[in-house]
Design a protein around this motif. Sequence first.
Motif, PDB file in Angstrom:
ATOM      1  N   TYR A 252      59.790  27.126  19.940  1.00 16.32           N
ATOM      2  CA  TYR A 252      58.418  26.841  20.347  1.00 16.32           C
ATOM      3  C   TYR A 252      58.458  26.162  21.711  1.00 16.32           C
ATOM      4  O   TYR A 252      59.263  25.260  21.947  1.00 16.32           O
ATOM      5  CB  TYR A 252      57.737  25.922  19.325  1.00 16.32           C
ATOM      6  CG  TYR A 252      56.283  25.617  19.647  1.00 16.32           C
ATOM      7  CD1 TYR A 252      55.280  26.477  19.240  1.00 16.32           C
ATOM      8  CD2 TYR A 252      55.945  24.484  20.374  1.00 16.32           C
ATOM      9  CE1 TYR A 252      53.949  26.219  19.547  1.00 16.32           C
ATOM     10  CE2 TYR A 252      54.621  24.204  20.688  1.00 16.32           C
ATOM     11  CZ  TYR A 252      53.618  25.083  20.270  1.00 16.32           C
ATOM     12  OH  TYR A 252      52.312  24.822  20.582  1.00 16.32           O
ATOM     13  N   VAL A 253      57.598  26.616  22.622  1.00 16.36           N
ATOM     14  CA  VAL A 253      57.489  26.009  23.942  1.00 16.36           C
ATOM     15  C   VAL A 253      56.269  25.096  23.947  1.00 16.36           C
ATOM     16  O   VAL A 253      55.149  25.528  23.656  1.00 16.36           O
ATOM     17  CB  VAL A 253      57.362  27.085  25.042  1.00 16.36           C
ATOM     18  CG1 VAL A 253      57.226  26.417  26.415  1.00 16.36           C
ATOM     19  CG2 VAL A 253      58.575  28.005  25.036  1.00 16.36           C
ATOM     20  N   VAL A 254      56.494  23.824  24.227  1.00 17.10           N
ATOM     21  CA  VAL A 254      55.443  22.804  24.151  1.00 17.10           C
ATOM     22  C   VAL A 254      54.313  23.095  25.131  1.00 17.10           C
ATOM     23  O   VAL A 254      54.542  23.372  26.313  1.00 17.10           O
ATOM     24  CB  VAL A 254      56.028  21.407  24.439  1.00 17.10           C
ATOM     25  CG1 VAL A 254      54.925  20.344  24.398  1.00 17.10           C
ATOM     26  CG2 VAL A 254      57.119  21.074  23.420  1.00 17.10           C
ATOM     27  N   LYS A 255      53.070  23.014  24.617  1.00 20.46           N
ATOM     28  CA  LYS A 255      51.870  23.252  25.418  1.00 20.46           C
ATOM     29  C   LYS A 255      51.108  21.940  25.621  1.00 20.46           C
ATOM     30  O   LYS A 255      51.328  20.973  24.889  1.00 20.46           O
ATOM     31  CB  LYS A 255      50.978  24.282  24.724  1.00 20.46           C
ATOM     32  CG  LYS A 255      51.636  25.634  24.497  1.00 20.46           C
ATOM     33  CD  LYS A 255      50.692  26.559  23.745  1.00 20.46           C
ATOM     34  CE  LYS A 255      51.327  27.930  23.533  1.00 20.46           C
ATOM     35  NZ  LYS A 255      52.581  27.848  22.761  1.00 20.46           N
ATOM     36  N   PRO A 256      50.208  21.890  26.600  1.00 16.82           N
ATOM     37  CA  PRO A 256      49.410  20.675  26.815  1.00 16.82           C
ATOM     38  C   PRO A 256      48.677  20.272  25.534  1.00 16.82           C
ATOM     39  O   PRO A 256      48.098  21.120  24.849  1.00 16.82           O
ATOM     40  CB  PRO A 256      48.422  21.085  27.920  1.00 16.82           C
ATOM     41  CG  PRO A 256      49.143  22.160  28.668  1.00 16.82           C
ATOM     42  CD  PRO A 256      49.905  22.927  27.628  1.00 16.82           C
ATOM     43  N   GLY A 257      48.706  18.990  25.208  1.00 15.42           N
ATOM     44  CA  GLY A 257      48.020  18.490  24.018  1.00 15.42           C
ATOM     45  C   GLY A 257      48.840  18.549  22.752  1.00 15.42           C
ATOM     46  O   GLY A 257      48.404  18.083  21.697  1.00 15.42           O
ATOM     47  N   ASP A 258      50.052  19.137  22.822  1.00 13.67           N
ATOM     48  CA  ASP A 258      50.892  19.239  21.630  1.00 13.67           C
ATOM     49  C   ASP A 258      51.520  17.898  21.268  1.00 13.67           C
ATOM     50  O   ASP A 258      51.794  17.056  22.132  1.00 13.67           O
ATOM     51  CB  ASP A 258      52.025  20.249  21.860  1.00 13.67           C
ATOM     52  CG  ASP A 258      51.607  21.677  21.559  1.00 13.67           C
ATOM     53  OD1 ASP A 258      50.615  21.857  20.848  1.00 13.67           O
ATOM     54  OD2 ASP A 258      52.283  22.605  22.047  1.00 13.67           O
ATOM     55  N   SER A 259      51.758  17.710  20.000  1.00 16.35           N
ATOM     56  CA  SER A 259      52.554  16.607  19.470  1.00 16.35           C
ATOM     57  C   SER A 259      53.485  17.211  18.437  1.00 16.35           C
ATOM     58  O   SER A 259      53.289  18.360  18.002  1.00 16.35           O
ATOM     59  CB  SER A 259      51.666  15.546  18.827  1.00 16.35           C
ATOM     60  OG  SER A 259      51.012  16.088  17.688  1.00 16.35           O
ATOM     61  N   LEU A 260      54.502  16.483  18.013  1.00 20.32           N
ATOM     62  CA  LEU A 260      55.426  17.023  17.021  1.00 20.32           C
ATOM     63  C   LEU A 260      54.708  17.348  15.710  1.00 20.32           C
ATOM     64  O   LEU A 260      54.979  18.374  15.082  1.00 20.32           O
ATOM     65  CB  LEU A 260      56.562  16.031  16.767  1.00 20.32           C
ATOM     66  CG  LEU A 260      57.572  15.870  17.911  1.00 20.32           C
ATOM     67  CD1 LEU A 260      58.652  14.867  17.523  1.00 20.32           C
ATOM     68  CD2 LEU A 260      58.209  17.205  18.278  1.00 20.32           C
ATOM     69  N   SER A 261      53.779  16.500  15.308  1.00 20.10           N
ATOM     70  CA  SER A 261      53.063  16.752  14.058  1.00 20.10           C
ATOM     71  C   SER A 261      52.171  17.989  14.181  1.00 20.10           C
ATOM     72  O   SER A 261      52.056  18.783  13.236  1.00 20.10           O
ATOM     73  CB  SER A 261      52.219  15.535  13.670  1.00 20.10           C
ATOM     74  OG  SER A 261      51.294  15.210  14.692  1.00 20.10           O
ATOM     75  N   LYS A 262      51.565  18.166  15.358  1.00 23.84           N
ATOM     76  CA  LYS A 262      50.706  19.333  15.567  1.00 23.84           C
ATOM     77  C   LYS A 262      51.538  20.617  15.556  1.00 23.84           C
ATOM     78  O   LYS A 262      51.126  21.640  14.999  1.00 23.84           O
ATOM     79  CB  LYS A 262      49.971  19.200  16.902  1.00 23.84           C
ATOM     80  CG  LYS A 262      48.974  20.311  17.173  1.00 23.84           C
ATOM     81  CD  LYS A 262      48.203  20.046  18.463  1.00 23.84           C
ATOM     82  CE  LYS A 262      47.216  21.176  18.744  1.00 23.84           C
ATOM     83  NZ  LYS A 262      46.473  20.924  20.011  1.00 23.84           N
ATOM     84  N   ILE A 263      52.719  20.542  16.173  1.00 21.96           N
ATOM     85  CA  ILE A 263      53.611  21.714  16.194  1.00 21.96           C
ATOM     86  C   ILE A 263      54.078  22.041  14.777  1.00 21.96           C
ATOM     87  O   ILE A 263      54.063  23.196  14.350  1.00 21.96           O
ATOM     88  CB  ILE A 263      54.812  21.449  17.118  1.00 21.96           C
ATOM     89  CG1 ILE A 263      54.347  21.336  18.571  1.00 21.96           C
ATOM     90  CG2 ILE A 263      55.851  22.569  16.985  1.00 21.96           C
ATOM     91  CD1 ILE A 263      55.420  20.846  19.521  1.00 21.96           C
ATOM     92  N   ALA A 264      54.474  21.009  14.024  1.00 19.45           N
ATOM     93  CA  ALA A 264      54.959  21.228  12.652  1.00 19.45           C
ATOM     94  C   ALA A 264      53.891  21.870  11.779  1.00 19.45           C
ATOM     95  O   ALA A 264      54.196  22.689  10.906  1.00 19.45           O
ATOM     96  CB  ALA A 264      55.416  19.891  12.054  1.00 19.45           C
ATOM     97  N   SER A 265      52.635  21.518  12.017  1.00 20.15           N
ATOM     98  CA  SER A 265      51.537  22.042  11.204  1.00 20.15           C
ATOM     99  C   SER A 265      51.319  23.541  11.398  1.00 20.15           C
ATOM    100  O   SER A 265      50.647  24.179  10.599  1.00 20.15           O
ATOM    101  CB  SER A 265      50.241  21.289  11.527  1.00 20.15           C
ATOM    102  OG  SER A 265      49.783  21.602  12.837  1.00 20.15           O
TER     103      SER A 265
END
Length: 296
Positions: A252-265
């Motif tokens: 996954y490539v991190v996008k603006p506004g991302d957090s680890l919890s948001k990515i995991a979801s």
Amino acid sequence: MKIIITESQLNLLLEASSLIDDTDFRETIKSYENKVVDPSGKHYVFDDKDPKNPKTFVNTPSKKRGGTLTIGWGHTGPEAKLGNKISNAEAERLLTSDIKKEEDKTKMLFPKYNTFPMYIKKALVNSVYRGEAKKGYEWVVAINDGNWNKAAEKYLQGWDIDFSQANDPKYKGGVADRMVTNQEAFKQYANELKGGKTPTTDKKQNNNSGETEKQRCLKMTPLEAAKRPECDKYFKSDYNMDYGYDFSKEFYVVKPGDSLSKIASKYDKTVTVDTIKKLNNLKSDNIEVGQKLKIK
């Protein structure tokens, strides 16, 4: 379903991938590094210069040692303390950590690392693993200058080792065999860059079955094929590379506004903040836009 990925996505995939996931490379490191286990299968601490086979379990500070306290497959970290024993699973975890650490060193030492074919990456990490590669060494400078013939020539120079042992079966897996195998990889790559052909040093590419190169490439998993430059011509079109690989499943490539919890979801329950942090060796929850994260 077959997924089309762009060349830039492929490059991200290859850059984010690691030799820790390469079974052949892990087995190669294991074959070169000492491992000593007790009857229950637990790895125990030993002196890496101990000539005995199996090596002596080090459990007393008064023991005269000639080398370094070691445990698992060549691991010399804090786990290698007097009298310690660890499970095979823990030894595998330490091996993963060691390969990652040595591969990171290799990438720093060789800025073009991600552009090299897989067998060269393995040879370079193998050499760094053994302490044969440092900034300023002639062969290291030669590789960074693109002079692979000179690198092969200088690689064995300056070592007090009988390299004639490399072809002796009883020394298989020893230092001489390890270094000569790496040197042959450098020679092969030098020849490939000139448009020549030499027998491959990569076990995965050995072909005793009579298969054509195309047949071998098409039988590989998508990720294996993506790591094989010689397979490109069987998948590449004018616009994209069709490797049948879904980039988003593992990275996954991190996008603006991302957090680890948001990515995991975004994934199933097996993907948590903790698993993402462990897979990417993150010490905190801080991430940056554009950062490539391994998810599974």
